[in-house]
Design a protein around this motif. Structure first.
Motif, PDB file in Angstrom:
ATOM      1  N   ILE A 158      92.569  89.582 -25.315  1.00  0.00           N
ATOM      2  CA  ILE A 158      90.815  89.658 -25.532  1.00  0.00           C
ATOM      3  C   ILE A 158      90.537  88.349 -25.067  1.00  0.00           C
ATOM      4  N   ASN A 159      90.972  87.168 -25.803  1.00  0.00           N
ATOM      5  CA  ASN A 159      90.890  85.748 -25.735  1.00  0.00           C
ATOM      6  C   ASN A 159      90.817  85.294 -24.261  1.00  0.00           C
ATOM      7  N   TRP A 160      92.035  85.678 -23.549  1.00  0.00           N
ATOM      8  CA  TRP A 160      92.533  85.075 -22.247  1.00  0.00           C
ATOM      9  C   TRP A 160      91.493  85.709 -21.332  1.00  0.00           C
ATOM     10  N   THR A 161      90.933  87.152 -21.466  1.00  0.00           N
ATOM     11  CA  THR A 161      90.166  87.813 -20.727  1.00  0.00           C
ATOM     12  C   THR A 161      88.583  87.313 -20.875  1.00  0.00           C
ATOM     13  N   ALA A 162      88.362  86.849 -22.008  1.00  0.00           N
ATOM     14  CA  ALA A 162      86.839  86.268 -22.319  1.00  0.00           C
ATOM     15  C   ALA A 162      86.837  84.989 -21.516  1.00  0.00           C
ATOM     16  N   ALA A 163      87.833  84.131 -21.593  1.00  0.00           N
ATOM     17  CA  ALA A 163      87.861  82.813 -20.966  1.00  0.00           C
ATOM     18  C   ALA A 163      87.917  82.907 -19.361  1.00  0.00           C
ATOM     19  N   GLN A 164      88.438  83.872 -18.939  1.00  0.00           N
ATOM     20  CA  GLN A 164      88.395  84.214 -17.563  1.00  0.00           C
ATOM     21  C   GLN A 164      87.173  84.487 -17.097  1.00  0.00           C
ATOM     22  N   LEU A 165      86.584  85.435 -17.827  1.00  0.00           N
ATOM     23  CA  LEU A 165      85.322  86.013 -17.644  1.00  0.00           C
ATOM     24  C   LEU A 165      84.232  84.960 -17.553  1.00  0.00           C
ATOM     25  N   ALA A 166      84.195  84.205 -18.552  1.00  0.00           N
ATOM     26  CA  ALA A 166      83.208  82.931 -18.652  1.00  0.00           C
ATOM     27  C   ALA A 166      83.477  81.917 -17.511  1.00  0.00           C
ATOM     28  N   LYS A 167      84.841  81.807 -17.209  1.00  0.00           N
ATOM     29  CA  LYS A 167      84.785  80.734 -16.119  1.00  0.00           C
ATOM     30  C   LYS A 167      84.462  81.336 -14.547  1.00  0.00           C
ATOM     31  N   ASP A 168      84.780  82.704 -14.544  1.00  0.00           N
ATOM     32  CA  ASP A 168      84.209  83.145 -13.160  1.00  0.00           C
ATOM     33  C   ASP A 168      82.874  83.238 -13.410  1.00  0.00           C
ATOM     34  N   VAL A 169      82.003  83.430 -14.414  1.00  0.00           N
ATOM     35  CA  VAL A 169      80.377  83.404 -14.074  1.00  0.00           C
ATOM     36  C   VAL A 169      80.195  81.885 -13.910  1.00  0.00           C
ATOM     37  N   ALA A 170      80.643  80.849 -14.348  1.00  0.00           N
ATOM     38  CA  ALA A 170      80.387  79.380 -14.127  1.00  0.00           C
ATOM     39  C   ALA A 170      81.043  78.902 -12.794  1.00  0.00           C
ATOM     40  N   LYS A 171      81.810  79.669 -12.194  1.00  0.00           N
ATOM     41  CA  LYS A 171      82.567  79.006 -10.877  1.00  0.00           C
ATOM     42  C   LYS A 171      81.428  78.585  -9.967  1.00  0.00           C
ATOM     43  N   GLY A 172      81.608  77.379  -9.486  1.00  0.00           N
ATOM     44  CA  GLY A 172      80.358  76.923  -8.487  1.00  0.00           C
ATOM     45  C   GLY A 172      79.170  76.468  -9.004  1.00  0.00           C
ATOM     46  N   LYS A 173      78.956  76.389 -10.312  1.00  0.00           N
ATOM     47  CA  LYS A 173      77.759  76.057 -11.029  1.00  0.00           C
ATOM     48  C   LYS A 173      78.356  74.930 -12.051  1.00  0.00           C
ATOM     49  N   ASP A 174      77.356  73.934 -12.308  1.00  0.00           N
ATOM     50  CA  ASP A 174      77.503  72.682 -12.991  1.00  0.00           C
ATOM     51  C   ASP A 174      77.098  73.101 -14.549  1.00  0.00           C
ATOM     52  N   VAL A 175      78.417  74.001 -14.891  1.00  0.00           N
ATOM     53  CA  VAL A 175      78.115  74.478 -16.350  1.00  0.00           C
ATOM     54  C   VAL A 175      79.814  74.480 -16.952  1.00  0.00           C
ATOM     55  N   TYR A 176      79.752  74.041 -18.314  1.00  0.00           N
ATOM     56  CA  TYR A 176      80.883  74.040 -18.933  1.00  0.00           C
ATOM     57  C   TYR A 176      81.058  75.194 -19.572  1.00  0.00           C
ATOM     58  N   VAL A 177      82.455  75.641 -19.793  1.00  0.00           N
ATOM     59  CA  VAL A 177      82.675  76.864 -20.498  1.00  0.00           C
ATOM     60  C   VAL A 177      83.811  76.449 -21.825  1.00  0.00           C
ATOM     61  N   ALA A 178      83.391  76.619 -23.074  1.00  0.00           N
ATOM     62  CA  ALA A 178      83.941  76.443 -24.041  1.00  0.00           C
ATOM     63  C   ALA A 178      84.499  77.590 -24.807  1.00  0.00           C
ATOM     64  N   GLY A 179      85.605  77.618 -25.352  1.00  0.00           N
ATOM     65  CA  GLY A 179      86.142  78.668 -26.176  1.00  0.00           C
ATOM     66  C   GLY A 179      85.878  78.781 -27.590  1.00  0.00           C
TER      67      GLY A 179
END
Length: 283
Positions: A83-104
Motif C-alpha cells: 500500500i505505501n509503495w503503491t501510494a508513493a508511486q501514484l503520487a509521484k506519477d501525478v507530480a511528474k513533470g510538474k513543480d511539485v514535491y511529494v511527501a510520504g
C-alpha cells in the motif's frame, strides 16, 4: 533549489485533506481509505490532481493510517509495503513533470504506549516498516502529522532518521501551548527540519505557534473548523475565504509551509494561493 532551500526563500503551499475528499466523493465511511491506492487509484489520483490544480506545491501520499496497527482494523496488516509503495508511486506519477514535491504521509498508530506494550507491539518497528516502504516508493520527504504524543512522534522520527537523511516535516496537535512548545523543542532537538502544527482550527494554530522561534522552518496545516453533521454527512464551517485570511496571518507569523487538514479541500487551497500571491512577495 531543493525543498528546504525553497522554504528558506518563500512560502510553499501544501495540499488539504485526503480523507474528507474521498468520503465526499462517495467512498463509504469505514472503508480503508489507504487501500484505495491499490484498488481505485484513479480516485486517489483525482484528489492529488485537484490539489495541484488549486496551487499546491507539495502533495502527501494517501498513507496516513497505512501502518500495520491501523491496517489490522481492515485485515490489511500484511499489506503495509504494498500500500505505501503503491501510494508513493501514484503520487509521484501525478507530480511528474510538474513543480511539485511529494511527501510520504505517516500518522500515529492510534494506540497508547501502554496498549502497544500490552499487545507486544514494537512501535519503532511498525514505523520503520511504513516509512521504509514510502522511501522505497520514491518519497524523499517524510511528513509525520497529527501526533498528540511527542514520545510517539520521536519514535517515528528516530525510525525515519535511521533509514534515510531526507527532510522530515513533523507536525504536532494539541490544546496546551506550553506543552506544545515543549514538545516542539524535543522534536527540533531530534533534528526535524520543519516543525509545526496540524488538525486544529486556524486561530488555535496561530496561538500554538506564537511562542516558537520564527527563524526556524515552521509549518501549519489547520483544519476547516469543527465538523457538524448535516444529512448524515460531516460539514466543516470554515469557508475558503476565511481559511485564506487565517493563512495570511500564519504566513505573517513566519510559517513557510501552509496547507490544510480535516475539511480543507481544493477550494480552500485555491483561495489561499490567490491570497498569498497578492500579499506575500517571494525573496
Amino acid at each position: 533549489m531543493d525543498f528546504l532551500d525553497e522554504l528558506q526563500h518563500r512560502v510553499l503551499l501544501g495540499d488539504g485533506a485526503m480523507g474528507t475528499e474521498l468520503l465526499a466523493a462517495g467512498v463509504p465511511a469505514g472503508r480503508c481509505l489507504e487501500e484505495l491506492c491499490v484498488s481505485e487509484p484513479d480516485l486517489v489520483r483525482g484528489v492529488h490532481d485537484r490539489y495541484i490544480e488549486a496551487g499546491a506545491r507539495l502533495i502527501e501520499t494517501n498513507t496516513f493510517g497505512a501502518n500495520a496497527v491501523r491496517l489490522a482494523q481492515h485485515g490489511c496488516e500484511h499489506r503495509v509495503s504494498e500500500i505505501n509503495w503503491t501510494a508513493a508511486q501514484l503520487a509521484k506519477d501525478v507530480a511528474k513533470g510538474k513543480d511539485v514535491y511529494v511527501a510520504g504521509c505517516v500518522g500515529p498508530l492510534g494506540i497508547t504506549a501502554e496498549e502497544a506494550a500490552a499487545r507486544g507491539i514494537d512501535r519503532h518497528e511498525v514505523f520503520t516498516e511504513q516509512i521504509g516502504a514510502l522511501l522505497d516508493g520514491g518519497c524523499r520527504i517524510i511528513f509525520l502529522e497529527t501526533f498528540l504524543d511527542a514520545g510517539e512522534l520521536l519514535i517515528a522520527l528516530e525510525a525515519k532518521q535511521a533509514l534515510h537523511h531526507c527532510p522530515v516535516v513533523a507536525l504536532l496537535t494539541g490544546n496546551d501551548p506550553e506543552k506544545f512548545q515543549a514538545a516542539v523543542a524535543k522534536v527540533r532537538a531530534a533534528e526535524a527540519e520543519v516543525v509545526g502544527v496540524n488538525c486544529v482550527d486556524g486561530n488555535h494554530a496561530l496561538h500554538l505557534l506564537e511562542g516558537l522561534d520564527a527563524g526556524e522552518l515552521l509549518a501549519a496545516f489547520p483544519s476547516a473548523g469543527l465538523p457538524q453533521s448535516h444529512d448524515s454527512q460531516l460539514v466543516y464551517a470554515t469557508s475558503p475565504q476565511a481559511f485564506a485570511t487565517n493563512a495570511l496571518a500564519l504566513a505573517e507569523r513566519g510559517v513557510r509551509l501552509l496547507g490544510g487538514c480535516c475539511g480543507v479541500g481544493p477550494k480552500h487551497i485555491a483561495a489561499m494561493a490567490v491570497a498569498l500571491r497578492e500579499t506575500v512577495t517571494p525573496d
